[in-house]
Design a protein around this motif. Structure first.
Motif, short mmCIF file in Angstrom:
data_model
loop_
_atom_site.label_atom_id
_atom_site.label_comp_id
_atom_site.label_asym_id
_atom_site.label_seq_id
_atom_site.Cartn_x
_atom_site.Cartn_y
_atom_site.Cartn_z
N LEU A 171 25.38 -2.09 6.56
CA LEU A 171 24.71 -2.22 7.74
C LEU A 171 22.94 -3.00 7.93
O LEU A 171 22.21 -2.90 8.54
N GLY A 172 22.55 -2.16 6.76
CA GLY A 172 21.22 -2.96 6.24
C GLY A 172 19.71 -1.88 6.48
O GLY A 172 20.22 -1.07 7.66
N GLY A 173 19.01 -1.90 5.71
CA GLY A 173 17.43 -0.92 6.00
C GLY A 173 17.40 -1.02 7.73
O GLY A 173 16.96 0.29 7.29
N THR A 174 17.92 -1.97 8.33
CA THR A 174 17.04 -1.22 10.08
C THR A 174 18.28 -0.46 10.72
O THR A 174 18.20 0.54 11.24
N HIS A 175 19.72 0.38 9.57
CA HIS A 175 20.41 1.10 10.31
C HIS A 175 20.22 2.40 9.01
O HIS A 175 20.86 3.25 9.77
N HIS A 176 19.43 2.64 7.88
CA HIS A 176 19.39 3.27 6.99
C HIS A 176 17.73 4.49 7.82
O HIS A 176 16.79 4.47 8.63
N SER A 177 18.38 5.72 7.30
CA SER A 177 17.19 6.56 7.50
C SER A 177 16.66 7.41 6.54
O SER A 177 17.00 8.48 6.57
N GLN A 178 16.78 7.77 5.19
CA GLN A 178 16.60 8.07 4.57
C GLN A 178 14.88 8.78 4.24
O GLN A 178 14.98 9.91 3.15
N GLU A 179 14.42 8.34 5.62
CA GLU A 179 13.25 9.57 5.31
C GLU A 179 13.07 9.97 6.18
O GLU A 179 12.14 11.17 6.37
N ASP A 180 14.30 10.53 7.04
CA ASP A 180 14.39 11.50 8.23
C ASP A 180 13.88 12.82 7.54
O ASP A 180 12.94 13.28 8.22
N ILE A 181 14.48 13.35 6.77
CA ILE A 181 13.67 14.60 6.57
C ILE A 181 12.15 14.97 5.91
O ILE A 181 11.44 15.87 6.40
N THR A 182 11.45 14.01 5.87
CA THR A 182 10.12 14.46 5.17
C THR A 182 9.77 13.76 6.66
O THR A 182 8.73 14.38 6.55
N ILE A 183 9.63 13.16 6.99
CA ILE A 183 9.31 12.78 8.84
C ILE A 183 9.29 13.91 9.56
O ILE A 183 8.75 14.23 10.20
N ALA A 184 10.38 14.64 9.81
CA ALA A 184 11.09 15.14 10.36
C ALA A 184 9.84 16.90 10.02
O ALA A 184 9.75 17.39 10.72
N GLY A 185 10.15 16.79 9.00
CA GLY A 185 9.90 18.37 8.02
C GLY A 185 8.30 18.26 8.50
O GLY A 185 7.82 19.04 8.30
N ALA A 186 8.01 16.80 8.20
CA ALA A 186 5.94 17.14 8.97
C ALA A 186 5.46 17.70 10.73
O ALA A 186 4.72 17.98 10.61
N LEU A 187 6.54 18.00 10.87
CA LEU A 187 6.36 17.92 12.43
C LEU A 187 6.41 19.96 12.60
O LEU A 187 7.06 19.92 12.11
N PRO A 188 5.60 20.31 13.19
CA PRO A 188 4.57 21.45 12.98
C PRO A 188 5.85 22.11 14.53
O PRO A 188 6.60 20.74 15.03
#
Lengths: 303, 271
Positions: free
Chosen positions: A109-126
């Motif tokens: 489905l391509g890059g628009t449907h991937h979320s390989q940075e989710d752990i990084t992004i969610a992990g940065a949130l207090p």
């Protein structure tokens, strides 16, 4: 995994009238349909309007409810990111944001449907907690925990469908603790999420080579079980991290940080997706292979 | 629509609103900036909500809820909460200082504050969630909110606008503080087709009425006479900086605090 998620959530909703779910343009099937039919006020489909999905969950939680926001990971975490940050994390509300089909499971489905940075992004949130179950049973345990906890927001990273059972006979699931699926003394594989099934194959191959192998579901990425990681680093000659995630801020990076802090003397090899979009097509396995995640490549990299 | 909003005492409301404006000006001397303009345009709206419309007072388990979606206007909310005894004088005296709990935007967890706002376009979705919770809980509470017309530019506001009618939330009463300005000047200079607003909200299925947002009688009458089977949006025509002649419709007062001479003149005008 998404089926066991729906089943576990339906069970929790039967027990607790505060549990509700807000989905974005998901066709309700199976237990999700039953949830919507039996508890129509507690099942909301916002359609293609993910910012309101998160805001509505926040409003429900501010009035004492236990909401889940549910859609494909990129649309549950990235699209409404400021709502996740301000409405859920800043206000520290017990809302579970479910990232369904996270990582690169949606493959072609391509890059628009991937979320390989989710752990990084969610992990940065207090205040954000992160759970990534490795199989359908662990997904059930995690979902039940999310429905009962009052600590704060959770990002629940789950797969899609068809994941094999990997935790049969394993020690009980416990939030915030490493879960050993196998115990050995030479090599320890730390992994989480759907890619755990690849880690199982790596473990099997290493055992065939005569090595004693631990295999660990590191299902809780935040708060990370630091003591458990330290014990794994001290208790094995070699530690291997396998994750379907961008390298920045992932489990590999965090394990290296801990290893430096304690001056660990074991060998440490980390395998993740590259810091690059996945621009090839094919199956999920094809995509991972293009980023260096396959059983032969991991075996070659750890020999 | 049944509503227990009695006929407002207009003279008393005028006196309160003057006192609120004066109190905001007092606090303005403690800090260089506090969004006076947008607070002054909302004075009669926020006063009416707390003092005329909400049943009992927040902090005393009122069934009703107020969320200031335009969080930057929170000085008016703070001074009203102070007058109700929910915030203390010390809280206002310590506004925006290291020893205080109140900052330039409302934070959930502070007395009387039901949600953290300040980033625009968040409030209405949270209001929809709260109103839905009231329905699930068989609670007859009304959820009131005040949006800025600036935040009506946010796409998220329109997502929530759509959801409020899809969920048939007759327990939402929203106001747009229609002062026609954003921080740099008139909205219409940016978006020639931003107005009219009434037709837009009506097209989304809301009951939508335009009134004078400084007219307490009109505010209360409109809420009292609402249909109640759908959410109500009141487009309240206001003047940014209302009540102080040199502030009215002058963009600089979105943020600046008056100097001593300006303060003296403002206080005189508000006697």
């Amino acid at each position: 995994m998404r089926n066991t998620f729906s089943e576990a959530l339906y069970d929790e909703a039967c027990k607790n009238p505060k549990v509700c779910i807000v989905v974005a343009d998901i066709s309700p099937a199976g237990s999700m349909a039953k949830f919507g039919k039996e508890f129509p006020d507690r099942f909301v489909n916002v359609g293609v309007a993910e910012q309101s999905m998160i805001g509505i969950c926040a409003g429900l939680a501010l009035k004492g409810h236990q909401p889940f926001a549910y859609t494909i990971a990129t649309f549950s975490l990235y699209r409404p990111f400021e709502m996740v940050r301000d409405d859920l994390c800043y206000q520290n509300l017990p809302v579970t944001v479910v990232g369904m089909g996270a990582g690169v499971i949606y493959a072609s489905l391509g890059g628009t449907h991937h979320s390989q940075e989710d752990i990084t992004i969610a992990g940065a949130l207090p205040n954000m907690q992160i759970i990534a179950p490795c199989d359908p049973q662990e997904c059930t345990d995690a979902t039940r925990w999310c429905a009962q906890q009052r600590i704060g927001p959770v990002y629940l990273r789950i797969g899609k469908s068809g994941e094999p059972t990997l935790t049969k006979g394993a020690e009980p699931w416990q939030f915030g603790k490493l879960r050993y699926l196998r115990r050995g003394s030479d090599v320890c594989i730390l992994t989480y999420g759907v890619v755990t099934k690849m880690a199982v194959e790596v473990a099997d191959a290493l055992q065939e080579q005569g090595k004693s192998v631990s295999l660990v579901s590191t299902h809780t990425l935040k708060p990370l079980d630091r003591a458990g990681i330290i014990a794994a680093l001290k208790g094995h000659k070699q530690v291997i991290v396998i994750e379907e995630t961008a390298p920045l801020g992932g489990l590999g990076a965090q394990t290296k940080q801990i290893a430096w802090d304690i001056k660990a003397d074991c060998r440490l090899d980390t395998f993740s997706l590259k810091d690059a979009f996945v621009d090839n097509n094919g199956t999920w396995e094809d995509l991972l292979d293009a980023h260096g995640l396959s059983v032969p490549k991991i075996l070659a990299g750890t020999a | 629509m049944h509503n227990n909003c009695p006929t407002p005492d207009i003279d008393a409301a005028r006196k309160r609103c003057k006192a609120y404006r004066r109190r905001i000006l007092e606090v303005s001397q403690q800090v260089p900036a506090l969004h006076i303009g947008g607070a002054f345009s909302s004075v009669e709206l926020v006063d009416s909500i707390y003092n005329e419309l909400m049943r009992r007072r927040p902090g005393e388990n009122s069934p009703d809820t107020f969320v200031l979606s335009k969080g930057h206007g929170c000085m008016i909310q703070f001074v009203v909460l102070e007058s109700l005894g929910i915030l203390k004088k010390q809280d206002l005296d310590d506004y925006s200082t290291a020893r205080g709990q109140l900052g330039v935007h409302p934070d959930f967890g502070n007395p009387g504050i039901e949600a953290s706002t300040g980033a625009l376009g968040h409030g209405l979705s949270m209001v929809v969630g709260m109103a839905l919770a009231n329905r699930i809980n068989n609670n007859d509470g009304i959820v009131y909110t005040v949006l800025s017309d600036g935040e009506v530019q946010e796409g998220s506001t329109w997502e929530a606008t759509l959801m409020a009618t899809s969920l048939r939330l007759g327990n939402v009463v929203a106001f747009i503080d229609y002062n026609q300005m954003v921080s740099i000047g008139p909205i219409v200079d940016l978006h020639p087709h931003f107005y009219p607003l009434v037709e837009k909200f009506a097209a989304f299925g809301w009951e939508c009425v335009e009134i004078d947002g400084h007219d307490t009688q009109a505010i209360c009458d409109t809420v009292r006479n609402r249909r109640g089977d759908r959410p109500l949006m009141i487009v309240a025509r206001t003047v940014k900086g209302k009540g102080v002649s040199y502030m009215e419709n002058v963009p600089m007062w979105h943020y600046r605090s008056p100097n001593k001479a300006e303060l003296a003149q403002a206080m005189q005008e508000l006697e």
